[in-house]
Design an enzyme around this catalytic site. Structure first.
Site, short mmCIF file in Angstrom:
data_model
loop_
_atom_site.label_atom_id
_atom_site.label_comp_id
_atom_site.label_asym_id
_atom_site.label_seq_id
_atom_site.Cartn_x
_atom_site.Cartn_y
_atom_site.Cartn_z
N TYR A 185 0.84 -1.20 0.00
CA TYR A 185 0.00 0.00 0.00
C TYR A 185 0.88 1.26 0.00
O TYR A 185 1.66 1.48 0.94
CB TYR A 185 -0.96 0.01 1.20
CG TYR A 185 -2.01 -1.09 1.18
CD1 TYR A 185 -2.22 -1.88 0.06
CD2 TYR A 185 -2.80 -1.35 2.30
CE1 TYR A 185 -3.17 -2.90 0.05
CE2 TYR A 185 -3.76 -2.36 2.30
CZ TYR A 185 -3.93 -3.13 1.17
OH TYR A 185 -4.87 -4.13 1.16
N TRP A 236 -12.95 -7.51 2.14
CA TRP A 236 -12.54 -6.19 1.62
C TRP A 236 -13.49 -5.63 0.57
O TRP A 236 -14.24 -6.37 -0.04
CB TRP A 236 -11.11 -6.21 1.11
CG TRP A 236 -10.71 -7.12 -0.01
CD1 TRP A 236 -10.20 -8.39 0.12
CD2 TRP A 236 -10.69 -6.85 -1.43
NE1 TRP A 236 -9.88 -8.91 -1.12
CE2 TRP A 236 -10.17 -7.99 -2.10
CE3 TRP A 236 -11.06 -5.75 -2.20
CZ2 TRP A 236 -10.02 -8.07 -3.48
CZ3 TRP A 236 -10.90 -5.81 -3.59
CH2 TRP A 236 -10.38 -6.96 -4.21
N PRO A 259 -16.23 -3.58 0.88
CA PRO A 259 -17.66 -3.78 1.12
C PRO A 259 -18.55 -2.87 0.28
O PRO A 259 -19.70 -3.19 0.03
CB PRO A 259 -17.83 -3.49 2.62
CG PRO A 259 -16.66 -2.61 2.96
CD PRO A 259 -15.53 -3.10 2.09
N LEU A 260 -17.98 -1.72 -0.15
CA LEU A 260 -18.77 -0.80 -0.99
C LEU A 260 -18.37 -0.90 -2.46
O LEU A 260 -18.68 0.00 -3.25
CB LEU A 260 -18.59 0.65 -0.50
CG LEU A 260 -19.11 0.96 0.90
CD1 LEU A 260 -18.87 2.42 1.25
CD2 LEU A 260 -20.61 0.63 0.99
N ARG A 310 -12.71 7.99 -5.84
CA ARG A 310 -11.75 6.96 -6.24
C ARG A 310 -11.80 6.71 -7.75
O ARG A 310 -10.77 6.52 -8.38
CB ARG A 310 -12.04 5.66 -5.47
CG ARG A 310 -11.04 4.58 -5.77
CD ARG A 310 -11.27 3.33 -4.94
NE ARG A 310 -10.99 3.52 -3.52
CZ ARG A 310 -11.04 2.56 -2.61
NH1 ARG A 310 -11.35 1.33 -2.99
NH2 ARG A 310 -10.79 2.80 -1.34
N GLY A 366 -13.20 1.25 4.17
CA GLY A 366 -12.25 2.20 3.63
C GLY A 366 -12.93 3.55 3.65
O GLY A 366 -14.15 3.64 3.48
N SER A 369 -12.10 7.98 2.74
CA SER A 369 -11.18 9.07 2.44
C SER A 369 -11.55 10.31 3.24
O SER A 369 -10.84 11.31 3.20
CB SER A 369 -11.19 9.37 0.94
OG SER A 369 -12.43 9.94 0.56
N GLU A 384 -20.42 7.72 8.99
CA GLU A 384 -21.64 7.19 8.37
C GLU A 384 -21.57 5.66 8.30
O GLU A 384 -22.53 4.96 8.63
CB GLU A 384 -21.78 7.78 6.96
CG GLU A 384 -22.99 7.28 6.19
CD GLU A 384 -23.06 7.86 4.76
OE1 GLU A 384 -22.24 8.73 4.41
OE2 GLU A 384 -23.95 7.41 4.02
P1 NDP Z 1 -14.80 0.16 0.07
O1 NDP Z 1 -15.30 -0.70 -1.01
O2 NDP Z 1 -15.69 0.40 1.23
O3 NDP Z 1 -14.36 1.55 -0.59
C1 NDP Z 1 -13.94 2.61 0.23
C2 NDP Z 1 -13.99 3.91 -0.56
O4 NDP Z 1 -15.34 4.21 -0.92
C3 NDP Z 1 -13.53 5.08 0.27
O5 NDP Z 1 -12.13 5.21 0.28
C4 NDP Z 1 -14.24 6.23 -0.39
O6 NDP Z 1 -13.56 6.54 -1.60
C5 NDP Z 1 -15.60 5.59 -0.72
N1 NDP Z 1 -16.55 5.70 0.40
C6 NDP Z 1 -16.48 5.08 1.62
N2 NDP Z 1 -17.54 5.38 2.38
C7 NDP Z 1 -18.31 6.20 1.66
C8 NDP Z 1 -19.54 6.84 1.92
N3 NDP Z 1 -20.16 6.69 3.09
N4 NDP Z 1 -20.08 7.61 0.94
C9 NDP Z 1 -19.46 7.79 -0.24
N5 NDP Z 1 -18.27 7.20 -0.56
C10 NDP Z 1 -17.71 6.40 0.39
O7 NDP Z 1 -13.45 -0.42 0.69
P2 NDP Z 1 -11.96 -0.49 0.09
O8 NDP Z 1 -11.97 -0.87 -1.34
O9 NDP Z 1 -11.25 0.76 0.47
O10 NDP Z 1 -11.38 -1.71 0.92
C11 NDP Z 1 -11.32 -1.64 2.34
C12 NDP Z 1 -10.02 -2.24 2.81
O11 NDP Z 1 -9.93 -3.60 2.42
C13 NDP Z 1 -8.73 -1.61 2.25
O12 NDP Z 1 -8.37 -0.42 2.88
C14 NDP Z 1 -7.74 -2.71 2.52
O13 NDP Z 1 -7.36 -2.69 3.87
C15 NDP Z 1 -8.57 -3.95 2.23
N6 NDP Z 1 -8.34 -4.43 0.85
C16 NDP Z 1 -7.69 -5.63 0.68
C17 NDP Z 1 -7.42 -6.14 -0.55
C18 NDP Z 1 -6.72 -7.44 -0.68
O14 NDP Z 1 -6.35 -7.83 -1.80
N7 NDP Z 1 -6.51 -8.15 0.40
C19 NDP Z 1 -7.79 -5.40 -1.78
C20 NDP Z 1 -8.50 -4.17 -1.51
C21 NDP Z 1 -8.77 -3.73 -0.25
P3 NDP Z 1 -13.55 7.99 -2.30
O15 NDP Z 1 -13.98 9.00 -1.29
O16 NDP Z 1 -12.15 8.16 -2.76
O17 NDP Z 1 -14.50 7.87 -3.45
#
Ligand code: NDP
Length: 325
Positions: free
Chosen positions: A54, A207, A209-210, A228, A284, A286, A293
Site C-alpha cells: 500500500y 474487503w 464492502p462498498l 476513487r 475504507g 477518504s 456514516e
Molecule cells: P470500500 O469498497 O468500502 O471503498 C472505500 C472507498 O469508498 C472510500 O475510500 C471512499 O472513496 C468511498 N466511500 C467510503 N464510504 C463512503 C460513503 N459513506 N459515501 C461515499 N463514498 C464512500 O473499501 P476499500 O476498497 O477501500 O477496501 C477496504 C479495505 O480492504 C482496504 O483499505 C484494505 O485494507 C482492504 N483491501 C484488501 C485487498 C486485498 O487484496 N486483500 C484489496 C482491496 C482492499 P472515495 O472517497 O475516494 O470515493
C-alpha cells in the site's frame, strides 16, 4: 461495537475494521489518517488492516507513526500486514522463505510494532512450494513476530493445501482469508469457501464492502473529481466495477435503505456484516464523515429481516448457485 471470533481462533475482531489501501500515505493527508484511526478506535474498532504494497510502504509508515503517537494499550488493537508485492527485483515478490522473512521484518519496522497480529499472504505464489511458505509462517509465529497467519484471494483448494501441509508437519495452519465480498461480488464467500467455515473454522476479513465506493450510490450522478473512480491509474477498477448494471442496481436499492432510515452505504455494509461467516468488514474511507456514516451501519443490522434481504436479493439477482461448482 460487536466483536466476533476470527473463525475458530480465540482472538476477537470488531465486526467493522479500518483499512488503508489507496488512502493512507497517498490520497489523504496524515492528519486525516490520524483522525480516521481515532474515530475508529473510539467507536470500538480494534483491527487496522495494512499491507507492504500500500503506497509502496508509506501506508505502513503513516499508520506506524499514528500508533506511536496514540500509544494505545497494545492488547486493545490488532494490526496486520500482507506479503507478496515488495519490489521489482528477483526475491522482492512472492512467498519464498527469504521474501516472507524480510517482508515481515520491514513491515514491523515501518509499523513500529514488536509483532503483527495478523499476517496475510497477499496472493498465492505459484513459484514457491506451499511447504516453504507454511514453514516460514510457522517460524514467524514461533519467533513471536506474528500471531496469526492467513491468505488473501486464495482459492478454496489452495487454502486446503496449505492447511493440509500444516497438519502433516504439525505446524500452525492458516487462520483467516481476506477475500473481496460485497453485494456485487459473492461467489467466493457464499459458495467456494462454504465448506471451509465449518470444516477448518476459517475466519474472514472481507474487503471492498462498498465495491470501491460504487455501492454508496454516488456515481449515479457521474464521477466527481474527489472520488476513487476519478483517480489516475485506477482505470482498471473503474472498468470492472463502475458498470451500468451496477449503477442501476444501486438506484434500485436506495429506496430500501431510505425505508429503513439508513443510507445506501450503510445498507451495503450491514448486508456484508449480516453474513455470519464474515468475521470483520474492512471499511475504507477518504473522509471522516464517510467513516462515521459507515460505522453507524451497525444500527441497521437488526432491521435486516428475512423479508428485507429477500427484496435486496430480488434486485441483485446474483445469488451464487451451487451448480456452478
Ligand atoms: P470500500 O469498497 O468500502 O471503498 C472505500 C472507498 O469508498 C472510500 O475510500 C471512499 O472513496 C468511498 N466511500 C467510503 N464510504 C463512503 C460513503 N459513506 N459515501 C461515499 N463514498 C464512500 O473499501 P476499500 O476498497 O477501500 O477496501 C477496504 C479495505 O480492504 C482496504 O483499505 C484494505 O485494507 C482492504 N483491501 C484488501 C485487498 C486485498 O487484496 N486483500 C484489496 C482491496 C482492499 P472515495 O472517497 O475516494 O470515493
Amino acid at each position: 461495537m460487536e466483536y466476533r471470533r476470527l473463525g475458530s481462533a480465540g482472538v476477537q475482531v470488531s465486526v467493522l475494521s479500518l483499512g488503508s489501501w489507496l488512502t493512507f500515505g497517498s490520497q489523504i493527508s496524515d492528519d486525516i489518517a490520524e483522525e480516521l484511526m481515532r474515530v475508529s478506535y473510539e467507536a470500538g474498532i480494534n483491527f487496522f488492516d495494512n499491507a507492504e504494497v500500500y503506497a509502496h510502504g508509506r501506508s505502513e509508515l503513516v499508520m506506524g507513526k499514528i500508533l506511536q503517537k496514540f500509544n494505545w494499550d497494545r492488547s486493545t488493537y490488532l494490526v496486520s500486514s500482507k506479503v507478496y508485492w515488495g519490489g521489482d527485483k528477483p526475491n522482492q515478490t512472492g512467498l519464498s522463505r527469504k521474501r516472507v522473512m524480510e517482508a515481515c521484518h520491514a513491515a514491523l519496522k515501518r509499523l513500529q510494532v514488536e509483532y503483527l497480529d495478523l499476517y496475510f499472504c497477499h496472493r498465492p505464489d505459484k513459484n514457491t512450494p506451499i511447504e516453504e511458505t507454511v514453514f516460514a509462517m510457522n517460524t514467524l509465529i514461533q519467533q513471536g513476530k506474528i500471531l496469526y497467519w492467513g491468505t488473501s484471494e486464495w482459492s478454496a483448494q489452495q487454502i486446503m493445501e496449505a492447511y493440509g501441509v500444516a497438519r502433516q508437519y504439525n505446524l500452525i495452519p492458516p487462520t483467516m482469508e481476506q477475500p473481496q465480498y460485497n453485494m456485487f461480488h459473492r461467489n467466493r464467500m457464499e459458495l467456494e469457501y462454504s465448506r471451509l467455515f465449518q470444516g477448518i473454522g476459517l475466519g474472514t476479513t472481507i474487503w471492498s464492502p462498498l465495491a470501491s465506493g460504487v455501492l454508496s450510490g454516488k456515481y449515479s450522478s457521474g464521477i466527481s473529481e474527489d472520488t476513487r473512480m476519478a483517480r489516475k491509474g485506477l482505470e482498471w477498477l473503474k472498468e470492472t466495477v463502475l458498470t451500468e448494471e451496477n449503477i442501476a442496481k444501486t438506484a434500485q436499492l436506495l429506496p430500501i435503505a431510505q425505508e429503513l432510515g439508513a443510507t445506501l452505504p450503510q445498507l451495503a455494509i450491514a448486508w456484508c456484516a449480516k453474513n455470519p461467516t464474515v468475521s470483520t468488514v474492512i471499511l475504507g474511507a477518504s473522509k471522516v464523515a464517510q467513516l462515521q456514516e459507515n460505522i453507524a451501519a451497525l444500527e441497521l443490522l437488526p432491521k435486516l429481516t428475512g423479508e428485507i434481504l429477500a427484496r435486496v436479493e430480488a434486485i441483485l439477482q446474483n445469488k451464487p448457485e451451487p451448480t456452478q461448482y
